[in-house]
Design a protein around this motif. Structure first.
Motif, PDB file in Angstrom:
ATOM      1  N   SER A  36      84.079  -3.963  13.685  1.00 51.24           N
ATOM      2  CA  SER A  36      83.316  -4.828  12.783  1.00 51.24           C
ATOM      3  C   SER A  36      84.223  -5.476  11.736  1.00 51.24           C
ATOM      4  O   SER A  36      83.802  -6.389  11.030  1.00 51.24           O
ATOM      5  CB  SER A  36      82.217  -4.028  12.082  1.00 51.24           C
ATOM      6  OG  SER A  36      82.762  -2.961  11.317  1.00 51.24           O
ATOM      7  N   ARG A  64      79.592  -6.354   9.980  1.00 49.52           N
ATOM      8  CA  ARG A  64      78.499  -5.415  10.217  1.00 49.52           C
ATOM      9  C   ARG A  64      77.133  -6.076  10.058  1.00 49.52           C
ATOM     10  O   ARG A  64      76.199  -5.793  10.814  1.00 49.52           O
ATOM     11  CB  ARG A  64      78.625  -4.226   9.264  1.00 49.52           C
ATOM     12  CG  ARG A  64      79.709  -3.241   9.661  1.00 49.52           C
ATOM     13  CD  ARG A  64      79.838  -2.105   8.668  1.00 49.52           C
ATOM     14  NE  ARG A  64      80.315  -2.583   7.368  1.00 49.52           N
ATOM     15  CZ  ARG A  64      80.527  -1.784   6.324  1.00 49.52           C
ATOM     16  NH1 ARG A  64      80.300  -0.478   6.435  1.00 49.52           N
ATOM     17  NH2 ARG A  64      80.961  -2.280   5.177  1.00 49.52           N
ATOM     18  N   SER A  65      76.999  -6.967   9.104  1.00 50.93           N
ATOM     19  CA  SER A  65      75.702  -7.632   8.915  1.00 50.93           C
ATOM     20  C   SER A  65      75.407  -8.602  10.055  1.00 50.93           C
ATOM     21  O   SER A  65      74.245  -8.767  10.455  1.00 50.93           O
ATOM     22  CB  SER A  65      75.676  -8.369   7.577  1.00 50.93           C
ATOM     23  OG  SER A  65      76.696  -9.348   7.500  1.00 50.93           O
ATOM     24  N   ALA A  87      74.277  -6.459  12.976  1.00 52.77           N
ATOM     25  CA  ALA A  87      72.886  -6.038  12.770  1.00 52.77           C
ATOM     26  C   ALA A  87      71.930  -7.170  13.087  1.00 52.77           C
ATOM     27  O   ALA A  87      70.839  -6.940  13.632  1.00 52.77           O
ATOM     28  CB  ALA A  87      72.698  -5.572  11.323  1.00 52.77           C
ATOM     29  N   ALA A  88      72.332  -8.393  12.797  1.00 57.92           N
ATOM     30  CA  ALA A  88      71.473  -9.545  13.044  1.00 57.92           C
ATOM     31  C   ALA A  88      71.281  -9.806  14.532  1.00 57.92           C
ATOM     32  O   ALA A  88      70.201 -10.219  14.966  1.00 57.92           O
ATOM     33  CB  ALA A  88      72.039 -10.783  12.363  1.00 57.92           C
ATOM     34  N   THR A 121      67.128  -9.921   8.741  1.00 58.80           N
ATOM     35  CA  THR A 121      68.504  -9.540   9.063  1.00 58.80           C
ATOM     36  C   THR A 121      69.449 -10.711   8.928  1.00 58.80           C
ATOM     37  O   THR A 121      70.599 -10.556   8.513  1.00 58.80           O
ATOM     38  CB  THR A 121      68.594  -8.968  10.489  1.00 58.80           C
ATOM     39  OG1 THR A 121      68.077  -9.935  11.424  1.00 58.80           O
ATOM     40  CG2 THR A 121      67.807  -7.684  10.607  1.00 58.80           C
ATOM     41  N   HIS A 122      68.993 -11.907   9.273  1.00 63.08           N
ATOM     42  CA  HIS A 122      69.860 -13.071   9.150  1.00 63.08           C
ATOM     43  C   HIS A 122      70.027 -13.494   7.701  1.00 63.08           C
ATOM     44  O   HIS A 122      71.067 -14.028   7.313  1.00 63.08           O
ATOM     45  CB  HIS A 122      69.308 -14.223   9.987  1.00 63.08           C
ATOM     46  CG  HIS A 122      69.588 -14.063  11.443  1.00 63.08           C
ATOM     47  ND1 HIS A 122      70.741 -14.511  12.028  1.00 63.08           N
ATOM     48  CD2 HIS A 122      68.882 -13.473  12.439  1.00 63.08           C
ATOM     49  CE1 HIS A 122      70.732 -14.227  13.313  1.00 63.08           C
ATOM     50  NE2 HIS A 122      69.610 -13.590  13.588  1.00 63.08           N
ATOM     51  N   ALA A 138      70.345 -11.460   5.326  1.00 60.45           N
ATOM     52  CA  ALA A 138      71.226 -10.476   4.707  1.00 60.45           C
ATOM     53  C   ALA A 138      72.676 -10.589   5.171  1.00 60.45           C
ATOM     54  O   ALA A 138      73.514  -9.773   4.777  1.00 60.45           O
ATOM     55  CB  ALA A 138      70.703  -9.068   5.006  1.00 60.45           C
ATOM     56  N   VAL A 139      72.977 -11.580   5.989  1.00 63.32           N
ATOM     57  CA  VAL A 139      74.323 -11.709   6.535  1.00 63.32           C
ATOM     58  C   VAL A 139      75.325 -12.018   5.423  1.00 63.32           C
ATOM     59  O   VAL A 139      75.097 -12.885   4.580  1.00 63.32           O
ATOM     60  CB  VAL A 139      74.359 -12.822   7.605  1.00 63.32           C
ATOM     61  CG1 VAL A 139      75.791 -13.217   7.924  1.00 63.32           C
ATOM     62  CG2 VAL A 139      73.648 -12.354   8.866  1.00 63.32           C
ATOM     63  N   LEU A 140      76.450 -11.280   5.428  1.00 65.02           N
ATOM     64  CA  LEU A 140      77.531 -11.524   4.484  1.00 65.02           C
ATOM     65  C   LEU A 140      78.313 -12.747   4.954  1.00 65.02           C
ATOM     66  O   LEU A 140      78.855 -12.757   6.056  1.00 65.02           O
ATOM     67  CB  LEU A 140      78.455 -10.310   4.417  1.00 65.02           C
ATOM     68  CG  LEU A 140      79.666 -10.412   3.481  1.00 65.02           C
ATOM     69  CD1 LEU A 140      79.201 -10.554   2.034  1.00 65.02           C
ATOM     70  CD2 LEU A 140      80.569  -9.192   3.647  1.00 65.02           C
TER      71      LEU A 140
END
Length: 543
Positions: free
Chosen positions: A260, A277-278, A281-282, A290-291, A293-295
């Protein structure tokens, strides 16, 4: 979810006239024996094939356009046509030239006249196309894809070309051989405008085995295939999530101990570290939440290189140790610290020794402080990070630019290099001594490719198998444990008898192939990237 979109040209294969559409990228394959099989035996099992369809009407794709294009949807119709070519009874075989028949099992070149009617296409005797040995394809000629050369073959077409990618390690286990296959990958684009570039994480699921009937399989093999095919209905699926990347991505590599964490070499001259990692998860649980929260920013960036570069590699021994090399010839080494902190390189104190650009870097699979560098100054150097006074050893590896190097993970003293002249060599590092640097000779040297070598990789589990990508639009797979038979040394008029016995397989059909990687957890699975998209495939040669 950030999605890719494009309008792309669509094409249809000859066997699918009036039927489904497939992507414009093709896939071709050729296979040779691993145990000294004769050329005619190999060709009788499938040989080489090709696949780019004819150009058809132009259609716009949806915004979720980074998608699979499955070449096996109309398999029943295609099979009927294949049977007309390859399923001859004994009486018919006795009345024909067996060598001509075997030489044409896999695929053939079709001109525009041949493509006018389906009858003309199926009635002509197919011919194997051997890259570099045959005439160049003329306008209107196409290579017909042969599915028997692959256990699995899928292709994807992104919005923008991706010069570099990496396969991400997952938690699904190693040694996976059952279908359907799931895998993860990360890639970076080369868009026409710097602001359009993306860093993308892809999850590829339900990648099924190539469907074939009519083979001489045992009852047990058929039962195993039936079990595998249960629950395999539907098309392959792709989930992807993208974030903005400042500038085009020259090179992308994932940390082997924690995939990751990804590093990218940008065309802006900066190197970036990312936490994906984000994004993972997405793609595992696609949803608005989830999208959201993406970094979307890198963990950190380093702008200490004097120029942009391409060379980059993570140490498989020391977690978080990264080496990057630029076009000026400088090399920097990064280090991770505790609690997710990083020690950036000292921009004023690089590792220096090359007279020209550093093209590739490879860390030792056993020594935490040792790495290799390949350069356009035609040399291969061995470094120890404990000393910045210069490289430990230097060897004049090729007579042209050394584009790639790859360190065998199973036999730590074997290294492969590939050069601008299309040649590749295998070296025994035990011969690299301070007194014999100018006299070191490779243990293997091949000049089969007709264009510069762009990528090299050893098989993760098999110490003697390696693959190369080239600007001649081919990917070759080699088994260096195969020795030339005395009979094969004799002059022969048999088709392809002049090819090296170590050459196992040739994959074609892509334009400007840049990288090829083995999947470390799925034996025999390879992924390539080119100007016209990605191919994911398993050759039918038992890798």
């Amino acid at each position: 979810m950030v999605k890719l979109s494009r309008s792309s040209k669509r094409v249809t294969t000859q066997s699918e006239k009036g039927g489904r559409e497939i992507g414009k990228t093709g896939g071709e394959g050729g296979k040779r024996s691993r145990g000294g099989d004769s050329t005619e035996d190999v060709l009788a099992r499938g040989g080489q094939g090709g696949g780019r369809g004819r150009e058809g009407e132009e259609k716009k794709e949806t915004k979720d356009n980074l998608r699979f294009e499955d070449p096996y949807e109309d398999e029943f119709e295609e099979e009927e046509e294949m049977e007309e070519v390859v399923e001859l009874d004994s009486d018919e075989e006795e009345g024909m030239d067996l060598e001509a028949f075997r030489a044409g099992r896999a695929g053939r070149a079709l001109g525009e006249d041949d493509m006018e009617t389906e009858e003309a296409a199926t009635s002509a005797v197919p011919k194997v196309y051997c890259p570099g040995m045959e005439h160049e394809l003329k306008e209107g000629e196409e290579l017909v894809y042969d599915p028997s050369a692959y256990l699995m073959y899928h292709r994807l077409t992104p919005e923008w070309p991706c010069l570099s990618f990496d396969i991400l390690q997952d938690t699904l286990g190693g040694g996976r051989t059952r279908f359907p296959i799931t895998m993860y990958a990360a890639c970076g684009t080369q868009a026409d405008v710097a602001g359009k570039n993306k860093l993308t994480v892809m999850k590829l699921t339900n990648m099924t085995k190539t469907y074939r009937r009519g083979g001489q399989e045992s009852d047990s093999e058929e039962e195993e295939e039936d079990e595998e095919e249960e629950g395999m209905e539907g098309d392959p699926l792709l989930e992807q999530c993208s974030i903005e990347h400042r500038g085009g991505v020259n090179r992308l590599r994932a940390m082997p101990q924690q995939s990751s964490t990804v590093a990218t070499w940008a065309e802006t001259g900066s190197v970036h570290l990312w936490d994906l990692r984000s994004l993972l998860a997405a793609v595992d649980s696609p949803s608005t939440a989830t999208h959201a929260a993406v970094l979307r920013r890198p963990l950190l960036s380093f702008s200490g290189h004097a120029e942009e570069g391409w060379a980059m590699d993570w140490s498989p021994v020391s977690t978080g140790r990264l080496a990057t090399g630029d076009n000026k010839g400088d090399i920097h080494v990064w280090e991770s610290k505790e609690a997710g902190q990083w020690a950036l390189p000292d921009a004023k104190s690089p590792y220096r020794g090359h007279a020209s650009s550093v093209e590739d870097l490879q860390w030792s699979p056993t020594e935490a402080s040792v790495f290799l560098s390949a350069s356009s100054d035609q040399s291969l150097r061995v470094w120890d990070i404990r000393s910045k006074k210069g490289s430990m050893l230097s060897v004049p590896a090729h007579s042209t630019d050394v584009n790639v190097c790859s360190w065998n993970r199973n036999v730590a003293y074997l290294v492969a290099t590939g050069a601008d002249d299309g040649s590749f060599k295998v070296w025994d590092l035990r011969q690299f001594t301070a007194n014999a640097q100018g006299d070191v000779r490779p243990i293997a040297h091949f000049t089969w490719h007709k264009g510069p070598i762009t990528s090299a990789a050893w098989h993760p589990q098999d110490e003697s198998i390696l693959t190369f990508a080239s600007e001649d639009d081919t990917v070759s797979i080699w088994d260096l444990s195969v020795e030339e038979d005395e009979e094969e040394k004799k002059p022969s008029a048999l088709p392809l008898s002049h090819l090296p016995p170590q050459l196992l397989f040739v994959h074609q059909g892509q334009q400007e192939i840049k990288e090829v990687h083995f999947h470390a957890q799925v034996p025999g699975l390879l992924m390539t990237t080119a100007a016209d998209g990605f191919n994911v495939f398993k050759p039918a040669i038992g890798l």
